[in-house]
Design an enzyme around this catalytic site. Structure first.
Site, PDB file in Angstrom:
ATOM      1  N   CYS A   1      -6.155  -9.136  -3.769  1.00  0.00           N
ATOM      2  CA  CYS A   1      -6.152  -9.960  -2.813  1.00  0.00           C
ATOM      3  C   CYS A   1      -7.776 -10.743  -2.256  1.00  0.00           C
ATOM      4  O   CYS A   1      -7.308 -11.417  -0.813  1.00  0.00           O
ATOM      5  CB  CYS A   1      -5.921  -8.783  -1.663  1.00  0.00           C
ATOM      6  SG  CYS A   1      -4.555  -7.569  -1.918  1.00  0.00           S
TER       7      CYS A   1
ATOM      8  N   HIS B   1      -7.948  -9.078   5.759  1.00  0.00           N
ATOM      9  CA  HIS B   1      -6.980  -9.390   4.477  1.00  0.00           C
ATOM     10  C   HIS B   1      -6.191  -8.040   5.766  1.00  0.00           C
ATOM     11  O   HIS B   1      -6.030  -7.121   5.840  1.00  0.00           O
ATOM     12  CB  HIS B   1      -7.495  -8.665   3.505  1.00  0.00           C
ATOM     13  CG  HIS B   1      -5.619  -8.051   3.082  1.00  0.00           C
ATOM     14  ND1 HIS B   1      -4.616  -9.206   2.542  1.00  0.00           N
ATOM     15  CD2 HIS B   1      -6.033  -7.171   1.950  1.00  0.00           C
ATOM     16  CE1 HIS B   1      -4.197  -8.007   1.570  1.00  0.00           C
ATOM     17  NE2 HIS B   1      -4.034  -7.213   1.373  1.00  0.00           N
TER      18      HIS B   1
ATOM     19  N   ASN C   1       2.453  -7.645   3.713  1.00  0.00           N
ATOM     20  CA  ASN C   1       0.776  -7.586   2.810  1.00  0.00           C
ATOM     21  C   ASN C   1       1.254  -9.069   1.944  1.00  0.00           C
ATOM     22  O   ASN C   1       1.690  -8.351   0.639  1.00  0.00           O
ATOM     23  CB  ASN C   1       0.148  -6.234   1.871  1.00  0.00           C
ATOM     24  CG  ASN C   1      -0.996  -6.743   0.950  1.00  0.00           C
ATOM     25  OD1 ASN C   1      -0.655  -7.867   1.149  1.00  0.00           O
ATOM     26  ND2 ASN C   1      -1.202  -5.445   0.865  1.00  0.00           N
TER      27      ASN C   1
HETATM   28  O1  UT7 Z   1      -3.739  -5.111  -0.680  1.00  0.00           O
HETATM   29  C1  UT7 Z   1      -5.012  -4.342  -1.411  1.00  0.00           C
HETATM   30  C2  UT7 Z   1      -4.797  -3.204  -0.609  1.00  0.00           C
HETATM   31  N1  UT7 Z   1      -4.381  -1.958   0.067  1.00  0.00           N
HETATM   32  C3  UT7 Z   1      -4.406  -1.847   0.593  1.00  0.00           C
HETATM   33  O2  UT7 Z   1      -5.021  -1.155   1.625  1.00  0.00           O
HETATM   34  C4  UT7 Z   1      -2.964  -0.706   0.894  1.00  0.00           C
HETATM   35  C5  UT7 Z   1      -3.930   0.964   1.686  1.00  0.00           C
HETATM   36  N2  UT7 Z   1      -3.052   2.341   1.496  1.00  0.00           N
HETATM   37  C6  UT7 Z   1      -1.885   1.973   2.982  1.00  0.00           C
HETATM   38  O3  UT7 Z   1      -2.194   1.309   3.293  1.00  0.00           O
HETATM   39  C7  UT7 Z   1      -1.618   3.223   3.046  1.00  0.00           C
HETATM   40  O4  UT7 Z   1      -2.199   4.723   2.130  1.00  0.00           O
HETATM   41  C8  UT7 Z   1       0.119   3.004   2.771  1.00  0.00           C
HETATM   42  C9  UT7 Z   1       0.332   2.642   4.251  1.00  0.00           C
HETATM   43  C10 UT7 Z   1      -0.004   3.401   1.520  1.00  0.00           C
HETATM   44  C11 UT7 Z   1       0.593   5.063   3.465  1.00  0.00           C
HETATM   45  O5  UT7 Z   1       0.446   5.312   4.001  1.00  0.00           O
HETATM   46  P1  UT7 Z   1      -0.799   6.474   4.131  1.00  0.00           P
HETATM   47  O6  UT7 Z   1      -0.238   7.220   5.955  1.00  0.00           O
HETATM   48  O7  UT7 Z   1      -1.263   6.919   3.426  1.00  0.00           O
HETATM   49  O8  UT7 Z   1       0.967   7.783   3.608  1.00  0.00           O
HETATM   50  P2  UT7 Z   1       0.659   8.056   2.217  1.00  0.00           P
HETATM   51  O9  UT7 Z   1       0.989   8.330   1.112  1.00  0.00           O
HETATM   52  O10 UT7 Z   1      -0.382   9.296   2.568  1.00  0.00           O
HETATM   53  O11 UT7 Z   1       2.415   9.448   2.299  1.00  0.00           O
HETATM   54  C12 UT7 Z   1       2.297  10.665   3.739  1.00  0.00           C
HETATM   55  C13 UT7 Z   1       4.060  10.916   3.529  1.00  0.00           C
HETATM   56  C14 UT7 Z   1       4.388  11.468   2.047  1.00  0.00           C
HETATM   57  O12 UT7 Z   1       5.162  12.395   2.383  1.00  0.00           O
HETATM   58  P3  UT7 Z   1       4.978  13.701   1.963  1.00  0.00           P
HETATM   59  O13 UT7 Z   1       4.424  13.877   0.584  1.00  0.00           O
HETATM   60  O14 UT7 Z   1       3.626  13.914   3.206  1.00  0.00           O
HETATM   61  O15 UT7 Z   1       6.039  15.012   2.096  1.00  0.00           O
HETATM   62  C15 UT7 Z   1       4.847   9.900   1.573  1.00  0.00           C
HETATM   63  O16 UT7 Z   1       5.835  10.352   0.288  1.00  0.00           O
HETATM   64  O17 UT7 Z   1       4.957   9.103   4.017  1.00  0.00           O
HETATM   65  C16 UT7 Z   1       5.826   9.430   2.707  1.00  0.00           C
HETATM   66  N3  UT7 Z   1       6.021   7.950   1.983  1.00  0.00           N
HETATM   67  C17 UT7 Z   1       7.046   7.003   2.843  1.00  0.00           C
HETATM   68  N4  UT7 Z   1       8.110   7.865   4.050  1.00  0.00           N
HETATM   69  C18 UT7 Z   1       9.030   6.858   4.043  1.00  0.00           C
HETATM   70  C19 UT7 Z   1       5.157   7.014   1.354  1.00  0.00           C
HETATM   71  N5  UT7 Z   1       6.084   5.846   1.612  1.00  0.00           N
HETATM   72  C20 UT7 Z   1       7.407   5.837   2.665  1.00  0.00           C
HETATM   73  C21 UT7 Z   1       8.173   5.190   2.955  1.00  0.00           C
HETATM   74  N6  UT7 Z   1       8.851   6.057   3.732  1.00  0.00           N
HETATM   75  N7  UT7 Z   1       8.463   3.710   2.830  1.00  0.00           N
END
Ligand code: UT7
Length: 327
Positions: free
Chosen positions: A114, A254, A284
């Site tokens: 990125c 980004h 992204n």
């Molecule tokens: O480009 C390179 C740099 N990349 C980044 O900077 C990305 C950085 N990370 C992020 O933007 C975030 O961590 C994400 C958007 C990827 C994820 O958001 P989060 O708030 O960190 O969610 P999480 O991974 O902690 O997941 C929370 C919950 C989980 O369920 P449980 O375990 O709490 O029951 C996931 O299974 O959300 C669930 N989940 C979803 N639910 C509905 C994960 N993806 C989805 C989805 N739809 N698409």
């Protein structure tokens, strides 16, 4: 002071096909509400079959060259930041060179995920500072949809396709790139990776079964690293440029997550209108995200002569970077 390198034209291009959060609800177990609140993304553009990274890069480049009023034959160097090239060999840059008819240009891809566009822009800056007559085409271009596992809801809602470009040459006044800052930390590469399709592992059924042809990301860990690195490189770049935060006219970071952008805005104490955001439209797009945002801000008249602009990126590797520009 040596002659600064200056961006004299920008361009961008995204595939026509739009995939909305509602469309994704039909493919995987997700919701428009979850994607919007957790990421800020509402829709993204996806390349159609036969539409390749180089096609997007070529169109974005044509638009940048047109704005710069530079003929492709005048280009000395083409640099493409990408992690999704059409193929391992030749580079996307060579395909762009051929399509544009940039006969005297050298051409290379830069692998910095990125941060690919900012790494490439920094390389262009150094060349032009040494040889101010050089004209360098800098591109960030991705087709991430083909490296995305469409059954993995934790990643497939995030990544998308697009390209952005900028033409760089020696400045005829004090404007231009002020400072560039490149960083990396390879010790945590496994938090964000595409393991397969390089030479480390054979491309066989085992690899495909494991899904190693696709992006793997530990989102929460990446998030924590990203906010720290972006904040730190923002201050580093401003200090090196001798700018106070309240002098800054525009931050283009980004576009990975609206929560990262809002966190940054608060930490840096910037008002809303000084942080450019277009993640809701494009998702992204990795190396393409900053040049697409830069081009949009430019074409919307948001970048005025003399404005102080800060570009910052973070991505797999990890890599992160900052560039300050006096527009
Ligand atoms: O480009 C390179 C740099 N990349 C980044 O900077 C990305 C950085 N990370 C992020 O933007 C975030 O961590 C994400 C958007 C990827 C994820 O958001 P989060 O708030 O960190 O969610 P999480 O991974 O902690 O997941 C929370 C919950 C989980 O369920 P449980 O375990 O709490 O029951 C996931 O299974 O959300 C669930 N989940 C979803 N639910 C509905 C994960 N993806 C989805 C989805 N739809 N698409």
């Amino acid at each position: 002071m040596s002659t600064r390198a200056k961006i004299i034209g920008t361009g961008s291009f995204v595939p026509e096909k739009v995939l909305t959060n509602k469309d994704l609800e039909k493919i995987i177990d997700t919701s428009d509400e979850w994607i919007t609140t957790r990421t800020g993304i509402k829709e993204r553009h996806i390349a159609q079959e036969g539409e390749n990274n180089s096609d997007l890069a070529i169109e974005a480049s044509r638009r940048a060259l047109e704005m710069a009023n530079v003929d492709a034959g005048e280009l000395d160097l083409i640099i493409v930041g990408t992690l999704t090239p059409d193929m391992p060999m030749p580079s996307v840059a060579c395909l762009v060179q051929r399509a544009l008819g940039a006969k005297k240009a050298g051409a290379m891809d830069v692998s910095a995920t990125c941060s690919g566009f900012l790494y490439s822009l920094s390389i262009a800056d150094k060349f032009v500072r040494c040889s101010p007559n050089m004209k360098v085409l800098v591109i960030g271009s991705e087709v991430l949809s083909r490296r995305t596992n469409w059954q993995d809801r934790t990643t497939c809602v995030l990544f998308a396709d697009g390209a952005g470009a900028a033409v760089v040459t020696g400045s005829d006044d004090d404007s231009g790139i002020v400072s560039t800052h490149l960083h990396a930390d390879g010790s945590v590469w496994e938090l964000l990776t595409i393991r397969g399709l390089g030479t480390a592992y054979p491309v066989d059924e085992n690899l495909l079964k494991k899904g190693w042809q696709y992006i793997e990301m530990k989102g929460r860990d990446v998030f924590k690293h990203a906010v720290k690195a972006l904040e730190s490189v923002a201050f580093e770049a401003l200090n090196a440029s001798g700018w106070d935060m309240d002098e800054l006219d525009m931050l283009i970071a980004h576009q990975a997550n609206i929560r990262i952008l809002e966190h940054l805005r608060e930490r840096l104490g910037l008002p809303k209108d000084k942080v450019f955001i277009n993640i809701h439209k494009y998702g992204n797009t990795s190396a393409a995200s900053i040049p697409i945002a830069l081009d949009e801000a430019n074409r919307q008249g948001k970048l005025k002569k003399g404005d102080k602009i800060l570009l910052i990126s973070f991505g797999g590797g990890f890599t992160w970077a900052g560039v300050t520009i006096e527009w």
